[in-house]
Design a protein around this motif. Structure first.
Motif: not given
Ligand SMILES: Nc1ncnc2c1ncn2[C@@H]1O[C@H](COP(=O)(O)OP(=O)(O)OP(=O)(O)O)[C@@H](O)[C@H]1O
Ligand SMILES: [Mg+2]
Length: 239
Positions: A1-2, A47, A60-61, A78, A26, A76, A155, A73
């Protein structure tokens, strides 16, 4: 995932993060520990997009986030809380969370519904009409989580949620994290409370002077000689 790839952050005269790479899958809860000034919060800032790294990238993904700022972000998926909690002090608990829901593009009516549902999930519903600055610390921290949660993250980055909490409050916070994790939310958790992190994290990353010292399951990390010497001082018994 990250995926954090070889990230370095230089401030004037200081390397705060030094070629850090790691991944979070994930559904995982990944712990980030290390002495004061190790670069943990700086890494969160990279991040979440608050600061741009000197070099390296965040994926990310499957998408490189380098060109995206914090708002994008967040959209998305986060979400984050801040080490020094900063709710909109003059607003009610509910309205603070409404702000979170609005940032994901919901209209006011829908945002109110999201906020109420989020407060319920975090067992804050009875404080909905309380002015945020009059909440005790533990609940202000939980409000931070609620606000971030209302943005609809996949996340969640938590920066020292346990600091200043008593053991009962720590237990409550851990239960909430585990509940949200069971519902599918992935976590990256900065924490100085070692016994707390050991109870929830699948994997722990130890930062020291900006660099990754050790990465592994909590039971391994807490017995690592280097980790004991730079950070723990003595081995931590598992709960
Ligand atoms: N914006 C900044 N400008 C200059 N130096 C900074 C900045 N932010 C952080 N630093 C420095 O970078 C280093 C890493 O700081 P950071 O806040 O990431 O540490 P941390 O691991 O989160 O520590 P703590 O456990 O105390 O929260 C420290 O030496 C800090 O003083
Ligand atoms: Mg910090």
């Amino acid at each position: 995932m990250l995926e954090v790839r070889n990230v370095t952050v230089d401030f004037v005269g200081l390397r705060a993060v030094d070629h850090v790479s790691f991944a979070a899958e994930k559904g995982q809860i990944v712990g980030l520990i290390g002495p004061n000034g190790a670069g943990k919060t700086t890494l969160f800032n990279v991040v979440s997009g608050l600061i741009r790294p000197t070099s390296g990238s965040v994926v990310f993904e499957g998408q490189d986030l380098s060109r995206l700022g914090p708002a994008d972000r967040n959209r998305k998926g986060i979400g984050r809380t801040f080490q020094v909690v900063k709710p909109f002090g003059g607003l009610t608990v509910l309205d603070n969370v409404v702000v979170g829901a609005l940032t994901r593009g919901q209209g006011l009516v829908e945002a109110r519904q999201t906020a109420r549902a989020t407060l319920q999930r975090l067992r804050l519903d009875r404080f909905a009409d309380t002015i945020a600055h009059s909440l005790p610390l533990a609940l202000r921290k939980r409000l931070e989580v609620a606000r971030a949660l209302a943005t609809g993250p996949k996340l969640m980055l938590l920066d020292e949620m346990m600091g200043g909490l008593n053991p009962t409050e720590v237990n409550e916070t851990l239960s909430l994290i585990q509940e949200l994790n069971a519902e599918g939310l992935t976590f990256l958790v900065i924490e100085h409370n070692m016994s707390a992190i050991m109870r929830i994290a699948e994997k722990v990353l130890v930062l020291n002077q900006g660099a990754v010292l050790v990465e592994g399951p909590p039971a391994v990390v807490t017995r690592d000689e280097q980790v004991i010497s730079v950070y723990l001082g003595e081995p931590i018994e598992s709960a």
